[in-house]
Motif scaffolding. Structure first.
Motif, mmCIF file in Angstrom:
data_model
loop_
_atom_site.group_PDB
_atom_site.id
_atom_site.type_symbol
_atom_site.label_atom_id
_atom_site.label_comp_id
_atom_site.label_asym_id
_atom_site.label_seq_id
_atom_site.Cartn_x
_atom_site.Cartn_y
_atom_site.Cartn_z
ATOM 1 N N SER A 103 0.802 -1.226 0.000
ATOM 2 C CA SER A 103 0.000 0.000 0.000
ATOM 3 C C SER A 103 0.833 1.274 0.000
ATOM 4 O O SER A 103 0.315 2.359 -0.282
ATOM 5 N N PHE A 104 2.130 1.167 0.332
ATOM 6 C CA PHE A 104 2.973 2.352 0.396
ATOM 7 C C PHE A 104 3.603 2.653 -0.955
ATOM 8 O O PHE A 104 3.974 1.745 -1.718
ATOM 9 N N GLU A 105 3.756 3.923 -1.252
ATOM 10 C CA GLU A 105 4.516 4.353 -2.428
ATOM 11 C C GLU A 105 5.999 4.146 -2.162
ATOM 12 O O GLU A 105 6.448 4.094 -1.014
ATOM 13 N N ASP A 106 6.777 4.059 -3.243
ATOM 14 C CA ASP A 106 8.218 3.846 -3.085
ATOM 15 C C ASP A 106 8.890 4.961 -2.292
ATOM 16 O O ASP A 106 9.891 4.740 -1.601
ATOM 17 N N SER A 107 8.348 6.138 -2.380
ATOM 18 C CA SER A 107 8.945 7.284 -1.687
ATOM 19 C C SER A 107 8.492 7.406 -0.226
ATOM 20 O O SER A 107 9.001 8.248 0.517
ATOM 21 N N ASP A 108 7.544 6.582 0.169
ATOM 22 C CA ASP A 108 6.997 6.648 1.533
ATOM 23 C C ASP A 108 8.011 6.072 2.526
ATOM 24 O O ASP A 108 8.463 4.923 2.391
ATOM 25 N N GLY A 109 8.371 6.865 3.539
ATOM 26 C CA GLY A 109 9.358 6.426 4.520
ATOM 27 C C GLY A 109 8.891 5.247 5.357
ATOM 28 O O GLY A 109 9.713 4.513 5.928
ATOM 29 N N ARG A 110 7.564 5.068 5.429
ATOM 30 C CA ARG A 110 7.036 3.957 6.227
ATOM 31 C C ARG A 110 7.325 2.591 5.588
ATOM 32 O O ARG A 110 7.236 1.564 6.249
ATOM 33 N N LYS A 111 7.659 2.615 4.289
ATOM 34 C CA LYS A 111 7.960 1.364 3.599
ATOM 35 C C LYS A 111 9.190 0.685 4.223
ATOM 36 O O LYS A 111 9.252 -0.542 4.344
#
Length: 288
Positions: A103-111
């Motif tokens: 569900s996270f984008e590649d740029s999302d730090g939560r990934k």
């Protein structure tokens, strides 16, 4: 689980009593004959004492093995319970982490956090697998094997680090009767332990095979020597205890599993080590 060792110890004690009684009936009349030379009486006395000493040593060894077997069996049951209790929740956590990751984008730090959760779950799964292997390493299926080929086959599957670091040059046929799968597992654990302990710059491991005997049984010794920092004197009596480890990772099961497999074959495993001089593990397997 305690009934079997207690019964065997009673049997051993009764056997010792009968042997002592027989020895007294046979040798006492000879020892009290005044006409016999003192030198001959001394030889007979020394012979009897030597035989009793050897018998006592063997009984102590058997008693220690029985206590170890009982302890390993009890810990194995606990290990299986722990592994089964943790695996289901870990599977649920891993499933949710994978959903979050998608569900996270590649740029999302939560990934990165989700990836960290999955990595830790993977490490925990390795520990759980070790616990399950220790609780039930499998029933012995002994066959006639060529020990040299078994070791070479195992080394081929251990990767480049093992190929660079291990010196094993035997090519002759050494036939023994053993469970090849479990033996490979025990040797892998010893070699991985040696790789972890080896010199970080120039790791070197030597493997050798020699014929010999242990506890009255003929067989073969497999020696695995490393050039690591050695084992502290305070730790050397604990390294085969389940869950004891000096490593940052792992459950401390590897060497305990080696001991369990060795005892299942009627053999044993031991170590000689001095700090700063490396360690040598010695795995004995009987011929029968």
């Amino acid at each position: 689980m305690k009934a079997y060792p207690d019964t065997l110890l009673i049997f051993l004690s009764a056997s010792v009593f009968l042997i002592l009684l027989l020895a007294v009936l046979v040798f006492l009349p000879r020892l009290i004959r005044k006409k016999e030379p003192a030198k001959e009486r001394t030889i007979e006395t020394d012979s009897v004492v030597g035989a009793f000493h050897a018998l006592g040593t063997e009984i102590r060894s058997l008693k220690e093995q029985l206590i170890t077997r009982e302890r390993l069996a009890a810990i194995g049951e606990v290990s299986a319970g722990i592994a089964h209790e943790f695996r289901n929740p870990m599977g649920v956590i891993a499933g949710y982490a994978k959903l979050l990751l998608k569900s996270f984008e590649d740029s999302d730090g939560r990934k990165e956090s989700a990836l960290g959760i999955l990595k830790e779950i993977e490490e925990m799964n390795i520990v759980m697998e070790e616990l399950l292997q220790f609780s039930n390493p499998g029933s012995l299926k002994k066959t006639n094997i060529n020990l040299t080929n078994t070791i070479n086959d195992m080394l081929e599957g251990m990767g480049d680090e093992a190929a660079r670091s291990i010196d094993f040059s035997r090519s002759d046929i050494i036939e023994i009767k053993a469970d090849e799968t479990l033996l490979k597992q025990a040797l892998k654990n010893l070699i991985r332990n040696a790789l972890d302990a080896g010199d970080p710059i120039l790791k070197k491991i030597w493997i050798n095979i020699e014929g010999g005997s242990s506890s009255g049984k003929d067989g073969v010794f497999i020696f695995i020597r490393d050039n690591g920092k050695g084992i502290a004197e305070t730790d050397i009596d604990k390294i085969f205890m389940p869950f004891y480890t000096t490593k940052e990772r792992g459950a401390g099961i590897g060497l305990a599993l080696v001991q369990k497999i060795a005892m299942g074959h009627g053999g044993n495993v031991s170590v000689e080590s001095r700090e700063g001089e490396g360690s040598t593990f010695r795995l004995f397997l009987p011929n029968d």
